[in-house]
Motif scaffolding. Structure first.
Motif, short mmCIF file in Angstrom:
data_model
loop_
_atom_site.label_atom_id
_atom_site.label_comp_id
_atom_site.label_asym_id
_atom_site.label_seq_id
_atom_site.Cartn_x
_atom_site.Cartn_y
_atom_site.Cartn_z
N THR A 34 47.73 34.52 39.61
CA THR A 34 46.68 34.31 38.62
C THR A 34 46.56 35.49 37.67
O THR A 34 45.63 35.53 36.89
CB THR A 34 45.33 34.09 39.31
N ASN A 40 45.59 38.48 38.03
CA ASN A 40 44.19 38.85 38.16
C ASN A 40 44.07 40.21 38.80
O ASN A 40 43.44 40.38 39.83
CB ASN A 40 43.50 37.80 39.04
N THR A 78 35.72 35.24 41.05
CA THR A 78 36.95 34.47 40.98
C THR A 78 37.24 33.83 42.33
O THR A 78 36.72 34.26 43.36
CB THR A 78 38.15 35.35 40.61
N ILE A 132 44.15 27.18 43.94
CA ILE A 132 44.02 28.24 42.93
C ILE A 132 45.12 28.08 41.87
O ILE A 132 44.89 28.21 40.67
CB ILE A 132 44.08 29.62 43.60
N LEU A 133 46.34 27.74 42.34
CA LEU A 133 47.44 27.54 41.40
C LEU A 133 47.13 26.40 40.43
O LEU A 133 47.33 26.53 39.22
CB LEU A 133 48.71 27.21 42.17
N GLN A 181 44.40 27.39 38.01
CA GLN A 181 44.92 28.35 37.03
C GLN A 181 45.75 27.63 35.98
O GLN A 181 45.67 27.91 34.78
CB GLN A 181 45.76 29.40 37.76
N ARG A 182 46.53 26.63 36.43
CA ARG A 182 47.39 25.92 35.49
C ARG A 182 46.56 25.07 34.54
O ARG A 182 46.90 24.90 33.38
CB ARG A 182 48.36 25.04 36.29
N LYS A 241 42.19 30.08 33.91
CA LYS A 241 41.47 31.17 34.55
C LYS A 241 40.89 30.63 35.87
O LYS A 241 40.81 29.42 36.06
CB LYS A 241 40.37 31.71 33.65
N VAL A 242 40.50 31.55 36.73
CA VAL A 242 40.00 31.11 38.03
C VAL A 242 38.57 31.60 38.28
O VAL A 242 38.14 31.70 39.41
CB VAL A 242 40.91 31.57 39.19
#
Lengths: 202, 106
Positions: A107, A109, B27, B82-83, B86-87, B91-92
Motif C-alpha cells: 500500500t 504506506n 489505515t 487491503i489489496l 488499495q486497488r 488509499k487504505v
C-alpha cells in the motif's frame, strides 16, 4: 587418549558444578527468577505495544509488533509451554509479521503515508478510554476473584501429548482449521485476482 | 497474587493495547496490527488458564494453537482485502472507504 579426554572433561565439569551449587545457594527459590523474567517480558510487551500503536512509521510499528510477539513467546516459555513458544515465533513472527510487512509495502504506506501525522486529540482520548475500560473493569475482578488453585508443578508440556491430542479428541477442530486455512488462501487468491478483461478495460 | 492472575494481567494488557491501536489508527494496516495484538492476548489467556489450573493443559495449548491458526488465516484474508481496497480506492484510510457500490467503478 581416553584418559586425556576424561581429564579434560572433568576439568571442564568441575567449575560448572561449582557454579551450579553457587547459583542454587544464591537463589532462594525459582520464584524470584521467574518474577524477574516475567517483569522483563512484560516490559518487552509494553514497549513493543507502545511502539506498535504509537509510531507514525508503519514499518517501525511492525517492528514493535514483533517485539510484543517476542515478549509473549517469553511468557509462553515461562508457562513451561515450549512448543507454544516456538509456534509463536514461527506463526506470529514468521507468518503474520511478514504478512503485515507485505501489507505495508503493497500500500506504499511507509513514513510519508496517511499515518504520518498524529490522529486528532478526540480520537486519541476515545481510544485510550476504550482501551482502559477492559483494564479498569476486568483487572480488579481478575485480582479479586482469581480462582484459588493449589500449587502445581510446572513441568514442560510433552509435545507428543499435544500431537496425540490432535489426532484424538481435537481431531474435528484440527480438520476444520485446515479447511479454514484452505478457504482463506483460496479466498485471498480470488480477491486479489485481477481478471484479464478488467485489466484490458482500464 | 497467583501466577494465573499475573499471566491474565499480561493478556489483559495486550487486549487494551490492541484496542487503543485499533481505534487510533487510521489505515487498515495499522488496524490489522491492533487486531493481531488482541488475538495474541487471547491465546496467552487460554494457555495460562489451562496451565495454572487443574484443567488438562493439552486441551488449553491446542486451543491456543487453533487461535494462532485462525489469526494466520485472518491476516491472509485481511491482506487480500487491503489489496483490493488499495486497488479500488487508491488509499487504505478508513475515512475514505465509505462507498460500497458506485456507478463509476467497474
Amino acid at each position: 587418549m581416553d584418559r586425556i579426554i576424561s581429564q579434560i572433561l572433568s576439568a571442564i565439569r568441575a567449575p560448572l558444578d561449582a557454579l551450579e551449587t553457587m547459583l542454587a545457594a544464591w537463589l532462594p527459590g525459582q520464584e524470584i527468577a521467574a518474577l524477574v523474567a516475567y517483569a522483563l517480558y512484560v516490559i518487552l510487551i509494553i514497549a513493543g505495544g507502545l511502539i506498535a500503536i504509537g509510531s507514525r512509521n508503519l514499518v517501525r510499528a511492525m517492528m514493535g509488533l514483533i517485539l510484543t510477539f517476542l515478549g509473549v513467546a517469553g511468557l509462553y516459555l515461562l508457562l513451561a509451554s515450549p512448543f507454544l513458544a516456538f509456534m509463536q515465533l514461527l506463526i506470529y513472527i514468521g507468518a503474520v509479521g511478514v504478512l503485515v510487512f507485505f501489507a505495508i509495502m503493497l500500500t506504499k504506506n511507509t513514513s510519508f503515508g496517511e499515518e504520518a501525522s498524529f490522529p486528532k486529540l478526540p480520537n486519541i482520548i476515545l481510544g485510550f478510554l476504550a482501551g482502559l475500560a477492559p483494564l479498569a473493569v476486568l483487572g480488579p475482578i481478575m485480582i479479586i476473584a482469581a480462582p484459588k488453585i493449589g500449587e502445581r508443578t510446572y513441568q514442560a508440556t510433552d509435545t507428543a501429548e499435544l500431537g496425540r491430542g490432535l489426532i484424538t479428541f481435537d481431531l474435528v477442530p484440527f480438520e476444520l482449521i485446515s479447511i479454514i486455512l484452505l478457504v482463506a488462501m483460496a479466498g485471498a487468491v480470488f480477491l486479489a485476482w485481477r481478471r484479464p478483461e478488467a485489466r484490458s478495460r482500464r | 497474587m497467583t501466577p494465573l492472575t499475573l499471566f491474565w494481567l499480561a493478556s489483559l494488557l495486550l487486549l487494551s493495547i490492541g484496542i487503543v491501536g485499533l481505534i487510533t489508527r487510521r489505515t487498515l494496516v495499522g488496524m490489522l496490527i491492533g487486531v493481531e495484538i488482541m488475538l495474541n492476548g487471547a491465546g496467552l489467556a487460554i494457555a495460562a488458564a489451562a496451565k495454572c489450573t487443574g484443567f488438562s493443559e493439552v486441551h488449553g495449548q491446542l486451543a491456543t494453537l487453533f487461535v494462532m491458526g485462525l489469526a494466520a488465516a485472518e491476516a491472509t484474508l485481511v491482506l487480500a482485502m487491503i489489496l483490493v481496497v488499495q486497488r479500488r480506492f487508491g488509499k487504505v484510510t478508513v475515512r475514505d472507504i465509505s462507498v460500497i457500490k458506485s456507478r463509476t467503478e467497474a
